[in-house]
Scaffold this active site. Structure first.
Site, PDB file in Angstrom:
ATOM      1  N   ASP A 122       0.870  -1.169   0.000  1.00 36.30           N
ATOM      2  CA  ASP A 122       0.000   0.000   0.000  1.00 36.30           C
ATOM      3  C   ASP A 122       0.911   1.225   0.000  1.00 36.30           C
ATOM      4  OD1 ASP A 122      -2.342   1.567   0.273  1.00 36.30           O
ATOM      5  OD2 ASP A 122      -2.066   1.641   2.446  1.00 36.30           O
ATOM      6  N   ASP A 124      -0.173   4.945   1.279  1.00 36.77           N
ATOM      7  CA  ASP A 124      -0.369   5.858   2.412  1.00 36.77           C
ATOM      8  C   ASP A 124      -0.134   5.146   3.737  1.00 36.77           C
ATOM      9  OD1 ASP A 124      -1.265   8.269   0.973  1.00 36.77           O
ATOM     10  OD2 ASP A 124      -2.947   6.990   0.388  1.00 36.77           O
TER      11      ASP A 124
END
Length: 572
Positions: A122, A124
């Site tokens: 991922d 963020d």
């Protein structure tokens, strides 16, 4: 007849063993009708002398029992006084206890890194690290949307984000409007229930819920706030509710949640927060050189890498360039580190939907109309789904590990699909450092000692037996326990305490979800550099629930007491 038998047994039962041996119960039950009438109804020529003997014997037994209880309570009192003397300073034994590594990798399910061929990430709060300024920014944009678009009172514009209020892993009750911290088994923490910014008492919690125990089956009305972006949401919900309460305005808690959630979604979907962050990256990003070293090491080892994020590509590109600006040409060619780059993935729906992939034109900021049946180098893709991803890549589940910070959006889907999962929990470092601290461990040992003494007390003294001295001791024990509990709690978040722990040092509901969906967890991906790339990460043999927790035994203080006593005897 059966009723009379039961009554006769009740009369005989208080007697001592000597009395029971001298009086045959069977002769009473199967004796004459007169005997039954005499004993069963407590009347007749022998009633007075017999009942007097029984009462005398019963009274003697009660006195013996009372004396025995008093002796045992006095022993607890002496142990309590000894314990309080041991509380005056921190024992040297605490220094000898092992300390956990704040940057360690903690294992729920055995994982052989040598078997992992594909690493997914991922973006963020996984590859990108943000300062607390991001949460304030999200909060401010969302409150403006509430006022300007949803017509909330203009006074809401005065709200300020309070970073000391929320923690990760809270639940919001959409029906009752409460922010809750739950323990591992789904019970409300006594000091972890807020209505607005007001902490509710245990009495009020029971008035609202009937019990502390919510239970996971009954938790349908609860919303989990599982990532750092949720800090803004939790704080804004609490501030709105408190504002309505203070102004005595009628409101529906579910409407407040829907509106705040809509405002938070607007923040991300409109791109406003992305533009603000990129306009002043120094204010919002936290650089981390380990990230680049980790990715490069994986590539050198021949591993496949992919990026799967909900953020738009231009935001990811700007952030990666800023974080890698000190590393020369790599800042412009960061995509070479990844075999596949997927943006706007719409997790968690990515894992269950059948949305097609779309090629994204970086220069024109448009999506192509052609079907995607293979992933090309130097190409960026939007949307898509897990089913198509697996069909195109042929990457089998067990050889893939995915890193993410949101337990539900990032990790629940991959976990169910057979991927290995790694949770990135930034708070882990600070909380482990607190748990390593001697003061925390000392309070934890104190708490466990008092818990043991309370357990002994309640096993000996029933509520109906408590005299004044008994109640005094119970009150003192409860106060000492409460003080130790408050001391541990004060070392963490001022509103909700620790993220991973309850106030008693047990695991929280957030810990439960980590155990469910994360094979391993750590504070940042770069921590994997501390381990050989072929390492076998295994569950500790002595694991209780969470492998990073060390629970201080009360015996540490007792051992010191006993050794001191032994030294005194020897010297004497």
């Amino acid at each position: 007849m059966a009723a009379i038998q039961r009554r006769l047994l009740f009369i005989v039962s208080p007697c001592s063993r000597a009395l029971k041996s001298s009086l045959s119960v069977s002769s009473f039950i199967f004796g004459s009708r007169e005997d039954l009438w005499i004993l069963g109804l407590g009347m007749g020529p022998f009633h007075r002398s017999f009942s007097t003997n029984v009462m005398a014997e019963s009274g003697a037994v009660d006195q013996l029992r009372s004396a025995d209880v008093d002796d045992k309570v006095e022993m607890i009192r002496r142990q309590f006084e000894e314990a309080k003397r041991s509380f005056l300073d921190i024992p040297a034994a605490l220094k000898e206890m092992p300390k956990m590594n704040p940057e360690g990798i903690y294992v729920n399910k055995n994982l052989k890194l040598g078997d992992i061929q594909v690493y997914g990430f991922d973006y963020d709060y996984t590859l990108a690290h943000y300062s607390k300024n991001v949460q304030s920014l999200i909060y401010d944009i969302a409150k403006e949307y509430l006022v300007n678009e949803l017509k909330y009172p203009e006074s809401c514009l005065r709200f300020q984000y309070d970073s000391s209020f929320p923690i990760r892993g809270l639940s919001y009750d959409r029906l009752k409007g409460c922010l809750l911290k739950l323990d591992f088994f789904g019970s409300i923490e006594p000091d972890g229930c807020f209505f607005g910014r007001h902490k509710l008492s245990m009495k009020k919690i029971k008035e609202i819920y009937g019990t502390r125990h919510i239970g996971r089956d009954q938790a349908g009305g609860l919303v989990g706030l599982m990532d750092l972006f949720c800090f803004s949401e939790a704080c804004l919900i609490a501030d709105i509710v408190q504002h309505f309460v203070d102004d005595q305005l009628n409101f529906d808690a579910s409407n407040v949640y829907q509106d705040v959630n809509r405002a938070i979604q607007h923040v991300h979907q409109s791109g406003l927060v992305h533009k603000k962050i990129l306009s002043d990256p120094q204010k919002y990003f936290m650089k981390n050189g380990q990230m680049l070293h980790f990715l490069k090491m994986l590539k050198e080892k021949g591993k496949k890498l992919f990026l799967l994020t909900n953020s738009p590509f231009n935001f990811v590109d700007g952030g990666m360039r800023f974080m890698l600006q000190d590393y020369g040409d790599i800042r412009d060619s960061w995509r070479d580190l990844f075999d596949v780059v997927i943006a706007r993935a719409n997790k968690p729906c990515f894992y269950t939907s059948e949305h097609p992939f779309r090629c994204y034109d970086i220069q024109k900021d448009t999506l192509a109309f052609t079907a995607v049946d293979k992933f090309l180098p130097d190409q960026v893709y939007y949307h898509g789904c897990l089913k198509s991803f697996l069909q195109i890549t042929k990457w089998n589940g067990p050889e893939v590990i995915y890193f993410g910070d949101h337990l539900f959006s990032d990790l629940r889907g991959p976990s169910k699909a057979g991927w290995r999962t790694a949770a990135i929990i930034h708070e882990l470092e600070s909380e482990i450092r607190i748990q390593n601290d001697e003061n925390y461990r000392f309070q934890q040992a104190k708490f466990h000692i008092i818990q043991e003494l309370l357990g002994k007390f309640h096993a000996i003294v029933s509520k109906c037996q408590r005299g004044e001295a008994h109640q005094t001791l119970l009150d003192e024990l409860n106060k000492e326990r409460q003080d130790a509990r408050a001391a541990m709690r004060s070392m963490f978040n001022s509103s909700f305490g620790a993220t991973f722990l309850t106030d008693t040092g047990q695991e929280s509901a957030f810990s439960y979800h980590i155990q469910q969906y994360a094979d391993v967890y750590t504070s940042k991906p770069g921590n994997f550099l501390l381990y050989p790339p072929e390492a076998w990460l295994h569950v500790p043999f002595d694991i209780k629930i969470m492998p990073h927790h060390v629970k201080v035994p009360s015996s540490l203080l007792k051992t010191r007491e006993h050794s001191q006593a032994h030294c005194q005897v020897s010297s004497g």
